[in-house]
Write a protein that holds these residues in place. Structure first.
Motif: not given
Length: 93
Positions: A22-23, A84-86, A89-93
């Motif tokens: 997780n970021h 942090a997310f779930w 939720v998208q975590v992208v560069e």
């Protein structure tokens, strides 16, 4: 890194911390207008008690989709107050 939900960037930072895939975003990198405090809590045996935010973006709500640790164990001090997310939720560069 960017956290995106409902086609909207809700957090953005070049200084995330990755723990258990997780970021975690610094608290000052979240766009606070999209976050509502939640009464939900959970406990991680090695990090501590998690607190949650629900997201509200463009009229849609995502309940308890973000979490953070306001107090942490010594092992998790690097993510104190990081978010942090779930739940889609998208975590992208």
């Amino acid at each position: 890194m960017k956290a995106i939900w409902n086609d909207t960037v809700i957090a953005e930072s070049n200084e995330t911390v990755v723990v258990e895939n997780n970021h975690y975003f610094p608290h000052d990198s979240i766009k606070k207008e999209f976050y509502k405090s939640s009464n939900t809590h959970s406990v991680c045996p090695w990090k501590g008690q998690a607190h949650y935010y629900s997201l509200e973006v463009n009229g849609k709500e995502n309940t308890d989709a973000a979490w953070f640790y306001p107090e942490v164990s010594e092992l998790a001090k690097g993510i104190k107050n990081y978010v942090a997310f779930w739940k889609g939720v998208q975590v992208v560069e």
